[in-house]
Write an enzyme that holds these catalytic residues in place. Structure first.
Site, short mmCIF file in Angstrom:
data_model
loop_
_atom_site.label_atom_id
_atom_site.label_comp_id
_atom_site.label_asym_id
_atom_site.label_seq_id
_atom_site.Cartn_x
_atom_site.Cartn_y
_atom_site.Cartn_z
N ARG A 307 9.02 20.38 100.14
CA ARG A 307 8.89 21.14 99.07
C ARG A 307 8.33 22.56 99.70
O ARG A 307 7.53 23.48 98.72
CB ARG A 307 8.15 20.78 97.82
CG ARG A 307 8.87 19.57 97.07
CD ARG A 307 7.96 19.27 95.90
NE ARG A 307 8.83 18.26 95.22
CZ ARG A 307 8.58 17.00 95.57
NH1 ARG A 307 7.78 16.33 96.24
NH2 ARG A 307 9.36 15.89 94.72
N LYS A 329 15.49 36.36 101.32
CA LYS A 329 16.73 35.59 100.62
C LYS A 329 16.99 34.56 101.73
O LYS A 329 17.29 34.85 103.09
CB LYS A 329 17.91 36.66 100.55
CG LYS A 329 17.73 37.31 99.30
CD LYS A 329 18.96 38.20 99.26
CE LYS A 329 19.01 39.04 97.90
NZ LYS A 329 20.22 39.60 97.86
N GLU A 371 24.54 47.58 108.09
CA GLU A 371 23.25 47.61 107.11
C GLU A 371 22.36 48.96 107.20
O GLU A 371 21.66 49.18 106.56
CB GLU A 371 22.62 46.22 107.51
CG GLU A 371 23.35 45.00 107.29
CD GLU A 371 23.77 44.84 105.67
OE1 GLU A 371 23.19 45.57 104.92
OE2 GLU A 371 24.14 43.66 105.48
N LYS A 413 13.61 48.59 103.04
CA LYS A 413 13.89 47.46 102.39
C LYS A 413 12.53 46.73 101.66
O LYS A 413 12.41 46.13 100.70
CB LYS A 413 14.64 46.43 103.46
CG LYS A 413 14.91 45.12 102.68
CD LYS A 413 15.79 43.98 103.20
CE LYS A 413 16.24 42.95 102.37
NZ LYS A 413 17.19 42.16 103.16
N GLU A 423 15.52 40.29 92.54
CA GLU A 423 16.51 40.94 92.48
C GLU A 423 17.10 40.77 91.03
O GLU A 423 17.94 40.57 90.47
CB GLU A 423 17.58 40.15 93.33
CG GLU A 423 18.83 41.31 93.53
CD GLU A 423 20.07 40.67 94.31
OE1 GLU A 423 21.14 40.53 93.85
OE2 GLU A 423 19.74 40.57 95.55
N ARG A 427 16.47 45.60 93.56
CA ARG A 427 16.84 45.08 94.69
C ARG A 427 18.37 44.86 94.85
O ARG A 427 19.02 44.94 95.99
CB ARG A 427 16.19 43.83 94.90
CG ARG A 427 16.34 43.05 96.11
CD ARG A 427 15.67 41.97 96.42
NE ARG A 427 15.86 41.53 97.79
CZ ARG A 427 15.34 40.46 98.34
NH1 ARG A 427 14.23 39.69 98.06
NH2 ARG A 427 15.84 40.06 99.57
N ASN A 431 22.71 45.62 97.93
CA ASN A 431 24.12 44.67 98.01
C ASN A 431 25.28 45.67 98.11
O ASN A 431 26.39 45.32 97.86
CB ASN A 431 24.10 43.93 96.91
CG ASN A 431 23.22 42.74 96.98
OD1 ASN A 431 23.17 42.11 98.23
ND2 ASN A 431 22.57 42.28 96.04
N HIS A 434 28.68 44.66 99.50
CA HIS A 434 28.57 43.22 99.46
C HIS A 434 29.44 42.43 98.76
O HIS A 434 29.99 41.43 99.18
CB HIS A 434 27.04 42.76 99.64
CG HIS A 434 26.16 43.13 100.84
ND1 HIS A 434 26.03 44.27 101.11
CD2 HIS A 434 25.42 42.43 101.47
CE1 HIS A 434 25.14 44.44 102.17
NE2 HIS A 434 24.99 43.25 102.49
N HIS A 438 31.83 40.42 100.46
CA HIS A 438 31.68 38.72 100.27
C HIS A 438 33.10 38.29 100.07
O HIS A 438 33.45 37.24 100.67
CB HIS A 438 30.71 38.29 99.43
CG HIS A 438 29.38 38.51 99.89
ND1 HIS A 438 28.42 38.43 99.00
CD2 HIS A 438 28.82 38.93 101.34
CE1 HIS A 438 27.08 38.51 99.80
NE2 HIS A 438 27.30 38.71 100.96
N HIS A 451 29.60 39.67 109.22
CA HIS A 451 29.19 40.40 107.91
C HIS A 451 29.10 41.67 107.97
O HIS A 451 29.47 42.48 106.81
CB HIS A 451 27.96 39.69 107.81
CG HIS A 451 27.22 40.18 106.44
ND1 HIS A 451 27.67 39.86 105.33
CD2 HIS A 451 26.14 40.98 106.30
CE1 HIS A 451 26.79 40.28 104.18
NE2 HIS A 451 26.10 40.97 105.09
#
Length: 547
Positions: A307, A329, A371, A413, A423, A427, A431, A434, A438, A451
């Site tokens: 955990r 993330k 990026e 960032k 997000e 935030r 993206n 993205h 994606h 990517h």
């Protein structure tokens, strides 16, 4: 500037070692970083005589060549601010050994004979190796010369592993330890991600893998578990392990297969297998050493194991240093969508060692620039303009330019993450490109496009849609395209079919109440979250930017 220790000139650096040790390659890089002149003794002799070394040996014999070598070394070592690469036999002369030791810092690059043989076996310009058994000849020369190299040297650098950049940093570290007045080549830059009690530093600089003082304060116990991959591990794992073990740490390691195709639950289980087999506790710190895939998977494993265990990001790609290592993330992919299974889980520390970028393939460097450019497009027009003026410096991997770009990207960032960690709003601007990107990655199969490549093509689709909405001019779209092209990135998406794009985009994490939120550009330097694009508008943008 000349730094001295007694009468020793630290501005005259003399590299000695066997033929094939890398003296010329390392010397050139060392001179470039320290802004000194570089001279190769053998090349200077060739330039002075107008004939090759084998020809000199043939006409004058080895004795005649050695006389020329001594004259040249006498001349070169009197120059200020110079790095000199010597011939392998320079230490045979007692006069040369004394001359070098009294006029500069002598650095022995000690490389095992087997590696020397592999490097030189096809070289016909080394007269002493033109024999029936060159491997045996190298062994004999090594046995004869190694004691002389050690006698002449102020510093001994164990070579044979790593790249020239790594060797240079080892030399610079050794110089700094022996002569503390000798300044380090670049200062470390530090930022802070302001998340209250979970705030953490981002350190950016060179030689940080050897900086145990930056890592130890973040550890709860003397146990760490390193997650790396089969590409990064052979390059940097031993350096990091040595740093930690020298500080008394117990180190466990798991190495994963490389690439986006392995960013999945079965591979994630390999991390858990190692943690359990090594009986790691909740207080053990997990260190992710690698690019974005390693960082995402290592972070997700840390979030889940018992955990939650502390973890540290040590990103080794440009993309990871400027983006994926910062912000918490973590995720793995699913067949139906990228990064669909994951958690927000912040690291204790991000350590971005710029030296690791020296081994990065050109394609990976370009992918990282996607990026970097993103930050300029969504919120930092001044940075976008700087990138347009300095892109070639980044492609050439100039350390000062890279450090600035990484720091500026991380600062952007960090500010966004501090304002919107999970997000819920701002935030999402990070993206840009993205959602389209994606879809490209998933549609082609994970790993077919990097990517950053998919993000670049996806950003062009977002720019096209922004143009259709009247926010960007055609000149703005072309300006973005030109920058990506200069960076070596694709500006056209693959033809998956419009319906396939829309189907894949419908699985995006930015879908809310059945509506897809896209990140577009209201202007250059001004990103916007837009949830009202119709399927027809998206289809038109996709169709316009596919080839």
């Amino acid at each position: 500037m000349i730094w001295t220790s007694g009468e020793l000139r630290v501005s005259c650096l003399i590299l000695i070692g066997m033929m094939g040790a890398g003296k010329t390659t390392v010397g050139k890089e060392l001179a470039r970083r320290r802004k000194l002149r570089f001279a190769d003794c053998d090349h200077e002799i060739i330039a002075r005589t107008g004939v090759s070394i084998p020809t000199i040996f043939e006409i004058e014999g080895e004795e005649g060549f050695r006389r020329r070598e001594t004259h040249m070394m006498d001349e070169l070592t009197q120059e200020p601010d110079i790095v000199i690469a010597t011939g392998g036999g320079v230490v045979l002369s007692p006069l040369n050994r004394e001359l070098m030791r009294t006029r500069g810092v002598v650095i022995y690059l000690n490389v095992p004979p087997q590696i020397l043989y592999e490097r030189t076996r096809h070289d016909r310009n080394r007269p002493l190796l033109q024999v029936d058994n060159p491997r045996q000849r190298i062994e004999e020369l090594f046995q004869q010369r190694d004691p002389l190299y050690r006698e002449a040297a102020h510093l001994i650098i164990e070579g044979g592993r790593g790249n020239p950049g790594t060797m240079v940093r080892m030399i610079e570290n050794a110089l700094h330890k022996l002569w503390p007045t000798e300044p380090e080549s670049e200062l470390m830059r530090t930022l802070n991600v302001a998340l209250g009690e979970r705030a953490y530093p981002i350190h950016i600089g060179r030689g940080l893998l050897e900086r145990a003082d930056l890592i130890l304060p973040q550890l709860k116990t003397k146990r760490v578990a390193i997650v790396t991959n089969d590409v990064v591990g052979p390059l940097y794992l031993e350096r990091l392990r040595a740093t930690l073990e020298a500080a008394g740490m117990q180190v466990a390691v798991v190495s994963l297969p490389d690439g986006e195709a392995h960013k999945d639950l079965p591979t994630l289980n390999r991390i858990f297998d190692m943690l359990l087999a090594e009986r790691c506790e909740r207080s053990t710190t997990l260190i992710a050493l690698g690019g974005g895939v390693v960082g995402d998977m290592g972070g997700f494993a840390a979030a889940c194991y018992q955990r939650g265990m502390p973890f540290i990001q040590i990103p080794t790609t440009l993309l990871a240093q400027v983006d994926s290592s910062v912000g918490g993330k973590t995720a793995v992919n699913h067949a139906l969508g990228k990064n669909m299974i994951g958690a927000f889980y912040q690291p204790r520390l991000v350590l971005a060692d710029i030296d690791t970028l020296s081994t990065l393939p050109v394609r990976e460097l370009s992918a990282g620039l996607a990026e970097v450019i993103k930050y300029g497009l969504i919120r930092d027009l001044e940075f976008l303009e700087w990138l347009e003026q300095n892109l070639e410096r980044l492609l050439a991997r100039e350390p000062e330019a890279l450090a600035y770009a990484i720091e500026r990207s991380c600062r952007n960032k960090a500010e966004v993450v501090a304002a919107d960690e999970t997000e819920q709003g701002e935030r999402a601007l990070l993206n840009l490109g993205h959602t389209f990107g994606h879809a490209i990655e998933t549609g082609l199969g994970y790993g077919e496009w990097l990517h950053g490549e998919a993000v670049a093509a996806g950003t062009m689709m977002a720019a096209q849609l922004s143009h259709q909405l009247g926010w960007l001019s055609a000149a703005d779209v072309e300006r973005i395209s030109a920058l990506f092209e200069r960076a070596g990135l694709p500006v056209w998406g693959p033809r998956l079919g419009v319906e396939r794009y829309l189907e894949l985009m419908a699985h995006d994490k930015k879908v809310e109440a059945g509506k897809l939120r896209l990140i577009l550009l209201r202007a250059l330097g001004q990103g916007v979250i837009h949830g009202d694009a119709s399927p027809a508008e998206m289809a038109a943008a996709i169709e316009a930017r596919c080839r």
